[in-house]
Design a protein around this motif. Structure first.
Motif, PDB file in Angstrom:
ATOM      1  N   GLY A  67       0.801  -1.216   0.000  1.00 54.18           N
ATOM      2  CA  GLY A  67       0.000   0.000   0.000  1.00 54.18           C
ATOM      3  C   GLY A  67       0.830   1.259   0.000  1.00 54.18           C
ATOM      4  O   GLY A  67       2.064   1.222   0.015  1.00 54.18           O
ATOM      5  N   PRO A  68       0.160   2.415  -0.005  1.00 55.72           N
ATOM      6  CA  PRO A  68       0.850   3.704  -0.172  1.00 55.72           C
ATOM      7  C   PRO A  68       1.752   4.100   0.998  1.00 55.72           C
ATOM      8  O   PRO A  68       2.604   4.970   0.844  1.00 55.72           O
ATOM      9  CB  PRO A  68      -0.296   4.703  -0.345  1.00 55.72           C
ATOM     10  N   ARG A  81      32.591 -12.706  10.723  1.00 51.08           N
ATOM     11  CA  ARG A  81      31.816 -12.461  11.945  1.00 51.08           C
ATOM     12  C   ARG A  81      31.177 -11.073  11.968  1.00 51.08           C
ATOM     13  O   ARG A  81      30.402 -10.761  12.848  1.00 51.08           O
ATOM     14  CB  ARG A  81      32.710 -12.655  13.166  1.00 51.08           C
ATOM     15  N   ARG A  82      31.545 -10.217  10.997  1.00 52.10           N
ATOM     16  CA  ARG A  82      30.951  -8.872  10.923  1.00 52.10           C
ATOM     17  C   ARG A  82      29.619  -8.951  10.189  1.00 52.10           C
ATOM     18  O   ARG A  82      29.497  -9.643   9.177  1.00 52.10           O
ATOM     19  CB  ARG A  82      31.852  -7.894  10.171  1.00 52.10           C
ATOM     20  N   TRP A  83      28.646  -8.209  10.686  1.00 54.25           N
ATOM     21  CA  TRP A  83      27.362  -8.125   9.996  1.00 54.25           C
ATOM     22  C   TRP A  83      26.709  -6.795  10.332  1.00 54.25           C
ATOM     23  O   TRP A  83      27.033  -6.157  11.339  1.00 54.25           O
ATOM     24  CB  TRP A  83      26.434  -9.291  10.371  1.00 54.25           C
ATOM     25  N   ALA A  84      25.811  -6.365   9.462  1.00 53.41           N
ATOM     26  CA  ALA A  84      25.084  -5.108   9.665  1.00 53.41           C
ATOM     27  C   ALA A  84      23.721  -5.234   8.999  1.00 53.41           C
ATOM     28  O   ALA A  84      23.613  -5.702   7.869  1.00 53.41           O
ATOM     29  CB  ALA A  84      25.855  -3.931   9.076  1.00 53.41           C
ATOM     30  N   THR A  85      22.695  -4.818   9.712  1.00 52.58           N
ATOM     31  CA  THR A  85      21.322  -4.842   9.207  1.00 52.58           C
ATOM     32  C   THR A  85      20.719  -3.455   9.350  1.00 52.58           C
ATOM     33  O   THR A  85      20.893  -2.798  10.377  1.00 52.58           O
ATOM     34  CB  THR A  85      20.458  -5.857   9.980  1.00 52.58           C
ATOM     35  N   LEU A  86      20.009  -3.025   8.309  1.00 53.64           N
ATOM     36  CA  LEU A  86      19.250  -1.777   8.325  1.00 53.64           C
ATOM     37  C   LEU A  86      17.787  -2.131   8.095  1.00 53.64           C
ATOM     38  O   LEU A  86      17.471  -2.919   7.199  1.00 53.64           O
ATOM     39  CB  LEU A  86      19.732  -0.830   7.217  1.00 53.64           C
ATOM     40  N   GLU A  87      16.900  -1.560   8.889  1.00 56.87           N
ATOM     41  CA  GLU A  87      15.469  -1.821   8.768  1.00 56.87           C
ATOM     42  C   GLU A  87      14.715  -0.514   8.593  1.00 56.87           C
ATOM     43  O   GLU A  87      15.141   0.533   9.074  1.00 56.87           O
ATOM     44  CB  GLU A  87      14.938  -2.522  10.024  1.00 56.87           C
ATOM     45  N   GLY A  88      13.574  -0.602   7.916  1.00 56.05           N
ATOM     46  CA  GLY A  88      12.754   0.583   7.746  1.00 56.05           C
ATOM     47  C   GLY A  88      11.589   0.330   6.815  1.00 56.05           C
ATOM     48  O   GLY A  88      11.212  -0.816   6.548  1.00 56.05           O
ATOM     49  N   VAL A  89      11.033   1.432   6.319  1.00 53.15           N
ATOM     50  CA  VAL A  89       9.872   1.382   5.435  1.00 53.15           C
ATOM     51  C   VAL A  89      10.324   1.694   4.011  1.00 53.15           C
ATOM     52  O   VAL A  89      10.922   2.750   3.772  1.00 53.15           O
ATOM     53  CB  VAL A  89       8.779   2.370   5.892  1.00 53.15           C
ATOM     54  N   ALA A  90      10.026   0.781   3.093  1.00 46.36           N
ATOM     55  CA  ALA A  90      10.435   0.926   1.696  1.00 46.36           C
ATOM     56  C   ALA A  90       9.305   1.478   0.853  1.00 46.36           C
ATOM     57  O   ALA A  90       8.138   1.125   1.044  1.00 46.36           O
ATOM     58  CB  ALA A  90      10.879  -0.422   1.142  1.00 46.36           C
ATOM     59  N   ARG A  91       9.698   2.327  -0.084  1.00 42.05           N
ATOM     60  CA  ARG A  91       8.781   2.845  -1.098  1.00 42.05           C
ATOM     61  C   ARG A  91       9.483   2.768  -2.443  1.00 42.05           C
ATOM     62  O   ARG A  91      10.699   2.940  -2.524  1.00 42.05           O
ATOM     63  CB  ARG A  91       8.396   4.284  -0.792  1.00 42.05           C
ATOM     64  N   VAL A  92       8.720   2.539  -3.488  1.00 36.95           N
ATOM     65  CA  VAL A  92       9.264   2.460  -4.836  1.00 36.95           C
ATOM     66  C   VAL A  92       9.238   3.859  -5.434  1.00 36.95           C
ATOM     67  O   VAL A  92       8.197   4.522  -5.455  1.00 36.95           O
ATOM     68  CB  VAL A  92       8.447   1.477  -5.702  1.00 36.95           C
ATOM     69  N   ARG A  93      10.397   4.306  -5.922  1.00 31.87           N
ATOM     70  CA  ARG A  93      10.509   5.642  -6.522  1.00 31.87           C
ATOM     71  C   ARG A  93      10.750   5.482  -8.014  1.00 31.87           C
ATOM     72  O   ARG A  93      11.647   4.748  -8.427  1.00 31.87           O
ATOM     73  CB  ARG A  93      11.669   6.417  -5.890  1.00 31.87           C
TER      74      ARG A  93
END
Length: 134
Positions: A67-68, A81-93
Motif C-alpha cells: 500500500g501507499p 563475523r561482521r554483519w550489519a542490518t538496516l530496517e525501515g519502510v520501503a517505497r518504490v521511486r
C-alpha cells in the motif's frame, strides 16, 4: 548491537562503504519472506538506504502490495563475523532524478555502473533501526 541510524559510528559506516553483496527481505502478500541478493547504499545523513531494480521484480511487487504507506523491509550484509542490518519502510521511486541518484550511489560503492535499464526504479528505505556487530 543497536546502532544510531543517522550517526552509526566510523566502523559501521566504513563496513557499509565496502562493496558487499547484501540481502533485501520483503514480505509477500501472504506474509512469507522473500529474500534476494542486492546491492545497497546507505546514506545516514538522509536516513535512507537505496536499492536499484527493475520495476517488474518480485521485490517491487511486494512493496507495492503493502500500500501507499510502504512496506517494512530489512537489508543485511555479512562478512565473516561482521554483519550489519538496516530496517525501515520501503517505497518504490520512479522519478528519474531519484533513480539516477541511486544509480550514482551504487556506482560509487561498487565501482561499476549499472547496465542501462529503461524499466529501472529505486527502492528507498526510510530507516528506523540499525543493528550490527563488527
Amino acid at each position: 548491537m543497536a546502532v544510531d541510524v543517522r550517526d552509526p559510528g566510523p566502523e559501521y559506516l566504513a563496513f557499509w562503504r565496502e562493496p558487499h553483496v547484501c540481502t533485501l527481505t520483503t514480505l509477500r502478500p501472504d506474509g512469507t519472506p522473500h529474500v534476494v541478493p542486492v546491492c545497497v547504499t546507505y546514506d545516514p545523513e538522509a536516513g535512507l538506504a537505496r536499492v536499484i531494480t527493475g520495476r517488474h521484480s518480485r521485490k517491487v511487487a511486494n512493496i507495492l502490495a503493502a500500500g501507499p504507506d510502504g512496506a517494512r523491509v530489512a537489508v543485511c550484509q555479512a562478512e565473516g563475523r561482521r554483519w550489519a542490518t538496516l530496517e525501515g519502510v520501503a517505497r518504490v521511486r520512479t522519478e528519474r532524478d531519484r533513480v539516477e541518484d541511486a544509480e550514482r550511489r551504487k556506482t560509487a560503492r561498487y565501482g561499476r555502473a549499472p547496465k542501462p535499464n529503461p524499466d529501472r526504479v529505486a527502492i528507498e528505505i526510510t530507516l528506523d533501526r540499525a543493528l550490527g556487530r563488527g
